[in-house]
Design an enzyme around this catalytic site. Structure first.
Site, PDB file in Angstrom:
ATOM      1  N   SER A 152      -3.788-126.662  14.947  1.00  0.00           N
ATOM      2  CA  SER A 152      -3.283-127.537  16.012  1.00  0.00           C
ATOM      3  C   SER A 152      -4.320-128.571  16.443  1.00  0.00           C
ATOM      4  O   SER A 152      -3.988-129.545  17.113  1.00  0.00           O
ATOM      5  CB  SER A 152      -2.850-126.704  17.224  1.00  0.00           C
ATOM      6  OG  SER A 152      -3.822-125.725  17.522  1.00  0.00           O
ATOM      7  N   SER A 199     -19.801-121.405   8.274  1.00  0.00           N
ATOM      8  CA  SER A 199     -20.549-122.407   9.031  1.00  0.00           C
ATOM      9  C   SER A 199     -21.985-122.416   8.535  1.00  0.00           C
ATOM     10  O   SER A 199     -22.488-121.391   8.052  1.00  0.00           O
ATOM     11  CB  SER A 199     -20.535-122.063  10.523  1.00  0.00           C
ATOM     12  OG  SER A 199     -21.506-122.828  11.204  1.00  0.00           O
ATOM     13  N   TYR A 259     -21.585-115.583  16.829  1.00  0.00           N
ATOM     14  CA  TYR A 259     -20.929-116.578  15.973  1.00  0.00           C
ATOM     15  C   TYR A 259     -21.572-116.570  14.578  1.00  0.00           C
ATOM     16  O   TYR A 259     -20.872-116.536  13.563  1.00  0.00           O
ATOM     17  CB  TYR A 259     -21.056-117.958  16.628  1.00  0.00           C
ATOM     18  CG  TYR A 259     -20.350-119.077  15.899  1.00  0.00           C
ATOM     19  CD1 TYR A 259     -18.970-119.262  16.019  1.00  0.00           C
ATOM     20  CD2 TYR A 259     -21.064-119.961  15.090  1.00  0.00           C
ATOM     21  CE1 TYR A 259     -18.332-120.304  15.348  1.00  0.00           C
ATOM     22  CE2 TYR A 259     -20.424-120.999  14.422  1.00  0.00           C
ATOM     23  CZ  TYR A 259     -19.063-121.164  14.560  1.00  0.00           C
ATOM     24  OH  TYR A 259     -18.433-122.191  13.900  1.00  0.00           O
ATOM     25  N   ALA A 260     -22.905-116.570  14.533  1.00  0.00           N
ATOM     26  CA  ALA A 260     -23.613-116.584  13.244  1.00  0.00           C
ATOM     27  C   ALA A 260     -23.295-115.323  12.443  1.00  0.00           C
ATOM     28  O   ALA A 260     -23.064-115.398  11.226  1.00  0.00           O
ATOM     29  CB  ALA A 260     -25.114-116.702  13.472  1.00  0.00           C
ATOM     30  N   ALA A 261     -23.265-114.169  13.126  1.00  0.00           N
ATOM     31  CA  ALA A 261     -22.962-112.918  12.424  1.00  0.00           C
ATOM     32  C   ALA A 261     -21.548-112.954  11.851  1.00  0.00           C
ATOM     33  O   ALA A 261     -21.306-112.526  10.716  1.00  0.00           O
ATOM     34  CB  ALA A 261     -23.128-111.735  13.379  1.00  0.00           C
ATOM     35  N   ASP A 302      -1.466-115.099  16.470  1.00  0.00           N
ATOM     36  CA  ASP A 302      -2.863-114.814  16.811  1.00  0.00           C
ATOM     37  C   ASP A 302      -3.583-114.244  15.588  1.00  0.00           C
ATOM     38  O   ASP A 302      -3.291-113.130  15.146  1.00  0.00           O
ATOM     39  CB  ASP A 302      -2.897-113.813  17.976  1.00  0.00           C
ATOM     40  CG  ASP A 302      -4.314-113.550  18.457  1.00  0.00           C
ATOM     41  OD1 ASP A 302      -5.273-114.029  17.817  1.00  0.00           O
ATOM     42  OD2 ASP A 302      -4.456-112.856  19.494  1.00  0.00           O
TER      43      ASP A 302
HETATM   44  P1  NAP Z   1     -11.333-126.272  17.418  1.00  0.00           P
HETATM   45  O1  NAP Z   1     -11.287-127.757  17.484  1.00  0.00           O
HETATM   46  O2  NAP Z   1     -11.809-125.501  18.604  1.00  0.00           O
HETATM   47  O3  NAP Z   1      -9.892-125.740  16.957  1.00  0.00           O
HETATM   48  C1  NAP Z   1      -9.686-124.371  16.780  1.00  0.00           C
HETATM   49  C2  NAP Z   1      -8.332-124.130  16.205  1.00  0.00           C
HETATM   50  O4  NAP Z   1      -8.185-122.732  15.958  1.00  0.00           O
HETATM   51  C3  NAP Z   1      -7.198-124.520  17.140  1.00  0.00           C
HETATM   52  O5  NAP Z   1      -6.114-124.977  16.374  1.00  0.00           O
HETATM   53  C4  NAP Z   1      -6.868-123.198  17.815  1.00  0.00           C
HETATM   54  O6  NAP Z   1      -5.511-123.122  18.304  1.00  0.00           O
HETATM   55  C5  NAP Z   1      -7.059-122.237  16.680  1.00  0.00           C
HETATM   56  N1  NAP Z   1      -7.333-120.862  17.084  1.00  0.00           N
HETATM   57  C6  NAP Z   1      -8.354-120.378  17.806  1.00  0.00           C
HETATM   58  N2  NAP Z   1      -8.252-119.047  17.944  1.00  0.00           N
HETATM   59  C7  NAP Z   1      -7.130-118.678  17.286  1.00  0.00           C
HETATM   60  C8  NAP Z   1      -6.468-117.445  17.055  1.00  0.00           C
HETATM   61  N3  NAP Z   1      -6.956-116.302  17.552  1.00  0.00           N
HETATM   62  N4  NAP Z   1      -5.325-117.445  16.345  1.00  0.00           N
HETATM   63  C9  NAP Z   1      -4.819-118.585  15.834  1.00  0.00           C
HETATM   64  N5  NAP Z   1      -5.395-119.780  16.011  1.00  0.00           N
HETATM   65  C10 NAP Z   1      -6.530-119.834  16.725  1.00  0.00           C
HETATM   66  O7  NAP Z   1     -12.302-125.789  16.220  1.00  0.00           O
HETATM   67  P2  NAP Z   1     -12.854-126.590  14.952  1.00  0.00           P
HETATM   68  O8  NAP Z   1     -14.139-127.225  15.345  1.00  0.00           O
HETATM   69  O9  NAP Z   1     -11.789-127.385  14.321  1.00  0.00           O
HETATM   70  O10 NAP Z   1     -13.242-125.349  14.009  1.00  0.00           O
HETATM   71  C11 NAP Z   1     -12.390-124.865  12.997  1.00  0.00           C
HETATM   72  C12 NAP Z   1     -13.161-123.841  12.180  1.00  0.00           C
HETATM   73  O11 NAP Z   1     -14.334-124.451  11.626  1.00  0.00           O
HETATM   74  C13 NAP Z   1     -13.668-122.658  13.011  1.00  0.00           C
HETATM   75  O12 NAP Z   1     -13.609-121.480  12.238  1.00  0.00           O
HETATM   76  C14 NAP Z   1     -15.107-123.014  13.293  1.00  0.00           C
HETATM   77  O13 NAP Z   1     -15.889-121.888  13.543  1.00  0.00           O
HETATM   78  C15 NAP Z   1     -15.481-123.710  11.997  1.00  0.00           C
HETATM   79  N6  NAP Z   1     -16.628-124.608  12.119  1.00  0.00           N
HETATM   80  C16 NAP Z   1     -16.602-125.660  12.990  1.00  0.00           C
HETATM   81  C17 NAP Z   1     -17.715-126.483  13.072  1.00  0.00           C
HETATM   82  C18 NAP Z   1     -17.766-127.670  13.996  1.00  0.00           C
HETATM   83  O14 NAP Z   1     -18.840-128.283  14.102  1.00  0.00           O
HETATM   84  N7  NAP Z   1     -16.697-128.058  14.653  1.00  0.00           N
HETATM   85  C19 NAP Z   1     -18.842-126.231  12.274  1.00  0.00           C
HETATM   86  C20 NAP Z   1     -18.815-125.154  11.414  1.00  0.00           C
HETATM   87  C21 NAP Z   1     -17.703-124.350  11.328  1.00  0.00           C
HETATM   88  P3  NAP Z   1      -5.097-123.625  19.805  1.00  0.00           P
HETATM   89  O15 NAP Z   1      -5.157-125.141  19.760  1.00  0.00           O
HETATM   90  O16 NAP Z   1      -3.737-123.114  19.985  1.00  0.00           O
HETATM   91  O17 NAP Z   1      -6.133-123.062  20.719  1.00  0.00           O
END
Ligand code: NAP
Length: 271
Positions: A38, A166, A179-181, A87
Site C-alpha cells: 500500500s 536490508s 530490526y537488524a536481527a 496481517d
Molecule cells: P513503509 O513505507 O513503512 O511501508 C510498509 C508497508 O508494509 C505498508 O504497505 C504496510 O501496510 C505494510 N505492512 C506493515 N506491516 C504489515 C503487516 N503486518 N502485514 C501486512 N502488511 C504490513 O516501508 P518501506 O520503507 O516501503 O519498506 C518495505 C520493506 O523494505 C520493509 O521490509 C523494510 O524493512 C524494507 N527496507 C526498507 C528500507 C528503507 O530505507 N525504506 C531499507 C531497507 C529495507 P499499511 O500501509 O497498511 O500500514
C-alpha cells in the site's frame, strides 16, 4: 566498419526494435503476490510488475484507501489486480491468503515478502514487546507466507521468492538490534530455501536496500539527510523504483540462474 557507422547501425536496430516492441514486458501473464504494497517499496514493486504484464495480488495492514487506489492504478496496465487486507505476522492469515490468491489467480509464480516494520531503540530501552513485534512482522512473516506459496510453485515446478532484507541485516546498526536481527534472519532463511527447493526450480533471493525514500525513513530526513550522504558513495537516498527494478530482475527469467543470493541496492554503502 568504422565506429560511427557501427553506432548508426546500432541506433537503427534499436529504433526498429522499440518500434516493434514499445516495452519489453518481462513478467507477461505471471502471477505475483506482494506483501505490504500500500506504500513505499512494495507499492513501487506492484506498479513495476503490472507495467511488465504481471497479474498482481498484494497485501496491506490498515491503509484501506491507498490499497483501493493502487488496485485501480494496477488495473490500468490491463492486468488483473487485487488487494487483500492480510496481517503478514499471522500464520493462519498467510494460509488463507495463499489459498484465495490461487483460487482467484490460478497460481503464484512470484512471491515478494516485503511487508516490514521498524521499532528503533537502544538495547537498554528495547522492550520485549518491541522485540517480539519486529521479529514477528519482519521474520516470522517470511516463514508464514513462503511455507504457503511453495505448494503451488512445487506443483508448477517453477517459482521465484524474493525477500526484503536490508543493509542493516548485513552490517548491523546501533539502535536497530531487533530490526537488524530480523533482517539477518531473512538472509539465512533465504539461503536455506534456495538450497531446499532449487531442485524443484524454485529460486529464492533477498534484496538488501540501503536508505530508501519512504515513510520508514522520513525521520532520518527530518534530522538532516546530508549527514547520511557522506556515508553513501552515490551521495543520495535511493528511490522505491530503484528497488523495484532489482525485484523485477529477480522475478523475471532474466535471473533464471540466480538463487540464494543477497543483492545489495544501497548506493555503494555495502562494498
Ligand atoms: P513503509 O513505507 O513503512 O511501508 C510498509 C508497508 O508494509 C505498508 O504497505 C504496510 O501496510 C505494510 N505492512 C506493515 N506491516 C504489515 C503487516 N503486518 N502485514 C501486512 N502488511 C504490513 O516501508 P518501506 O520503507 O516501503 O519498506 C518495505 C520493506 O523494505 C520493509 O521490509 C523494510 O524493512 C524494507 N527496507 C526498507 C528500507 C528503507 O530505507 N525504506 C531499507 C531497507 C529495507 P499499511 O500501509 O497498511 O500500514
Amino acid at each position: 566498419m568504422g565506429h560511427s557507422s557501427e553506432d548508426a547501425a546500432h541506433s537503427r536496430r534499436s529504433h526498429y526494435f522499440y518500434a516493434l516492441f514499445p516495452t519489453m514486458k518481462l513478467l507477461q501473464d505471471k502471477v505475483a503476490l506482494i506483501t505490504g504494497a500500500s506504500r513505499g517499496i512494495g507499492e513501487a514493486i506492484a506498479l513495476k510488475f503490472a507495467e511488465h504484464g504481471a497479474n498482481v495480488a498484494f497485501t496491506y495492514l490498515s491503509s484501506d484507501e491507498r490499497a483501493a487506489a493502487l488496485e485501480g492504478r494496477l488495473a490500468a496496465f490491463g492486468v488483473k489486480a487485487k488487494a487483500f487486507k492480510s496481517d503478514a505476522a499471522q500464520f493462519s492469515a498467510a494460509e488463507a491468503l495463499a489459498n484465495e490468491v490461487v483460487k482467484e489467480f490460478g497460481t503464484i509464480d512470484v512471491c515478494v515478502n516485503n511487508a516490514g516494520i521498524s521499532r528503533d531503540n537502544l538495547l537498554l530501552r528495547l522492550s520485549e514487546e518491541q522485540w517480539d513485534e519486529v521479529m514477528t512482522a519482519n521474520l516470522k512473516s517470511v516463514y508464514n507466507l513462503t511455507k504457503q506459496v511453495i505448494r503451488p510453485m512445487m506443483k508448477a515446478r517453477k517459482g521465484s521468492i524474493i525477500n526484503m532484507s536490508s543493509i542493516v541485516g548485513v552490517a548491523g546498526n546501533g539502535g536497530q538490534s531487533a530490526y537488524a536481527a530480523s533482517k539477518a534472519g531473512i538472509i539465512g532463511f533465504t539461503k536455506s530455501i534456495a538450497l531446499e527447493l532449487g531442485s524443484r526450480n524454485i529460486r529464492c533471493n533477498a534484496i538488501a536496500p540501503g536508505f530508501i525514500e519512504t515513510d520508514m525513513t522520513h525521520y532520518l530526513k527530518d534530522g538532516g539527510a546530508e549527514q547520511w550522504f557522506s556515508k553513501i558513495p552515490l551521495a543520495r537516498f535511493g528511490k522505491p523504483e530503484e528497488i523495484a527494478d532489482v525485484a523485477l530482475f529477480l522475478a523475471s527469467d532474466m535471473s533464471s540462474y540466480v538463487s540464494g543470493q543477497v543483492i545489495s541496492a544501497c548506493g555503494g554503502m555495502n562494498t
